[in-house]
Design an enzyme around this catalytic site. Structure first.
Site, mmCIF file in Angstrom:
data_model
loop_
_atom_site.group_PDB
_atom_site.id
_atom_site.type_symbol
_atom_site.label_atom_id
_atom_site.label_comp_id
_atom_site.label_asym_id
_atom_site.label_seq_id
_atom_site.Cartn_x
_atom_site.Cartn_y
_atom_site.Cartn_z
ATOM 1 N N GLU A 1 0.282 5.273 0.755
ATOM 2 C CA GLU A 1 -0.645 6.283 1.261
ATOM 3 C C GLU A 1 -0.246 7.678 0.756
ATOM 4 O O GLU A 1 0.796 7.871 0.140
ATOM 5 C CB GLU A 1 -0.682 6.225 2.789
ATOM 6 C CG GLU A 1 -1.166 4.868 3.269
ATOM 7 C CD GLU A 1 -1.385 4.779 4.769
ATOM 8 O OE1 GLU A 1 -0.878 5.645 5.514
ATOM 9 O OE2 GLU A 1 -2.057 3.813 5.190
ATOM 10 N N CYS B 1 -10.086 -5.547 1.058
ATOM 11 C CA CYS B 1 -11.223 -4.627 1.132
ATOM 12 C C CYS B 1 -12.134 -4.816 -0.081
ATOM 13 O O CYS B 1 -11.774 -5.467 -1.064
ATOM 14 C CB CYS B 1 -10.735 -3.180 1.219
ATOM 15 S SG CYS B 1 -10.164 -2.487 -0.353
ATOM 16 N N CYS C 1 -10.736 -3.780 -3.531
ATOM 17 C CA CYS C 1 -9.738 -4.720 -4.055
ATOM 18 C C CYS C 1 -10.376 -6.031 -4.477
ATOM 19 O O CYS C 1 -9.920 -6.668 -5.429
ATOM 20 C CB CYS C 1 -8.634 -4.942 -3.023
ATOM 21 S SG CYS C 1 -7.595 -3.481 -2.835
ATOM 22 N N CYS D 1 -4.298 0.545 -2.231
ATOM 23 C CA CYS D 1 -4.063 -0.677 -1.457
ATOM 24 C C CYS D 1 -2.988 -1.558 -2.101
ATOM 25 O O CYS D 1 -2.730 -1.478 -3.312
ATOM 26 C CB CYS D 1 -5.337 -1.498 -1.359
ATOM 27 S SG CYS D 1 -6.663 -0.729 -0.414
ATOM 28 N N GLU E 1 -3.149 -4.779 -2.708
ATOM 29 C CA GLU E 1 -3.675 -5.734 -3.692
ATOM 30 C C GLU E 1 -3.765 -5.097 -5.074
ATOM 31 O O GLU E 1 -3.388 -5.691 -6.088
ATOM 32 C CB GLU E 1 -5.065 -6.221 -3.277
ATOM 33 C CG GLU E 1 -5.109 -6.960 -1.955
ATOM 34 C CD GLU E 1 -5.412 -6.039 -0.779
ATOM 35 O OE1 GLU E 1 -4.841 -4.934 -0.724
ATOM 36 O OE2 GLU E 1 -6.206 -6.435 0.082
ATOM 37 N N ASN F 1 0.838 -1.200 0.000
ATOM 38 C CA ASN F 1 0.000 0.000 0.000
ATOM 39 C C ASN F 1 0.876 1.255 0.000
ATOM 40 O O ASN F 1 1.968 1.280 0.574
ATOM 41 C CB ASN F 1 -0.984 0.001 1.179
ATOM 42 C CG ASN F 1 -0.343 -0.140 2.533
ATOM 43 O OD1 ASN F 1 0.657 -0.820 2.689
ATOM 44 N ND2 ASN F 1 -0.920 0.515 3.520
HETATM 45 N N1 THU Z 1 -5.243 -1.464 2.825
HETATM 46 C C1 THU Z 1 -4.733 -2.310 1.883
HETATM 47 O O1 THU Z 1 -3.614 -2.121 1.402
HETATM 48 N N2 THU Z 1 -5.498 -3.358 1.493
HETATM 49 C C2 THU Z 1 -6.751 -3.642 1.971
HETATM 50 O O2 THU Z 1 -7.384 -4.583 1.514
HETATM 51 C C3 THU Z 1 -7.329 -2.811 3.019
HETATM 52 C C4 THU Z 1 -6.550 -1.626 3.433
HETATM 53 C C5 THU Z 1 -4.435 -0.314 3.233
HETATM 54 C C6 THU Z 1 -4.975 1.034 2.810
HETATM 55 C C7 THU Z 1 -4.414 1.949 3.877
HETATM 56 O O3 THU Z 1 -3.108 2.361 3.481
HETATM 57 C C8 THU Z 1 -4.313 1.073 5.103
HETATM 58 O O4 THU Z 1 -4.380 -0.271 4.639
HETATM 59 C C9 THU Z 1 -5.395 1.322 6.137
HETATM 60 O O5 THU Z 1 -6.647 1.289 5.576
#
Ligand code: THU
Length: 127
Positions: free
Chosen positions: A42, A85, A88, A51, A53, A40
């Protein structure tokens, strides 16, 4: 599968997650046998975060092209546990095997749990 789990854990350590501190990694295998990883990333403008995935999927498409299909994918978060999530799941479904047979693995109580994308995202939206 343990090999993808190790790769996902390794790439999770590279995540750019200064805001949530959730370091997420994904490793996937395509039908060609190639493996792709993503973490991920940000952003100070929170909604721009992407994310792990989706980063792994997009890397795979960039390398293999529009016909890329995912056989299996593993997602992990350092210090936390959750399945992919909803956003994804929809993206993974776009590149899944026929019938949504692509296998998605995540940790629950420290142990790998594997479900098909069809199980994770029933009634998938498709055009
Ligand atoms: N995140 C992912 O990388 N994948 C997911 O399936 C859920 C959330 C990341 C996004 C964000 O940077 C952090 O987790 C918190 O939500």
């Amino acid at each position: 599968m343990s090999d993808l789990l190790t790769l996902a854990q390794n790439v999770a350590a590279k995540a750019y997650a200064p805001y949530s501190k959730y370091q997420v990694g994904c490793a996937l295998e395509t039908t060609t046998g190639q493996i792709f990883t993503g973490c991920n990333v940000e952003n100070a403008s929170y909604g721009l975060t992407i994310c792990a995935e989706r980063n792994a999927v997009f890397r795979a498409v960039a390398e293999e092209g529009a016909g890329m299909k995912i056989v299996r994918a593993t997602v992990v978060c350092l210090g936390h546990e959750f399945p992919p999530c909803g956003a994804c799941r929809q993206v993974l479904a776009e590149f899944s095997l026929p019938g949504g047979a692509t296998e998605i693995t995540f940790l629950r109580h420290g142990k790998p749990v594997t479900m098909t994308i069809a199980e994770l995202l029933p009634e998938t939206f498709a055009l």
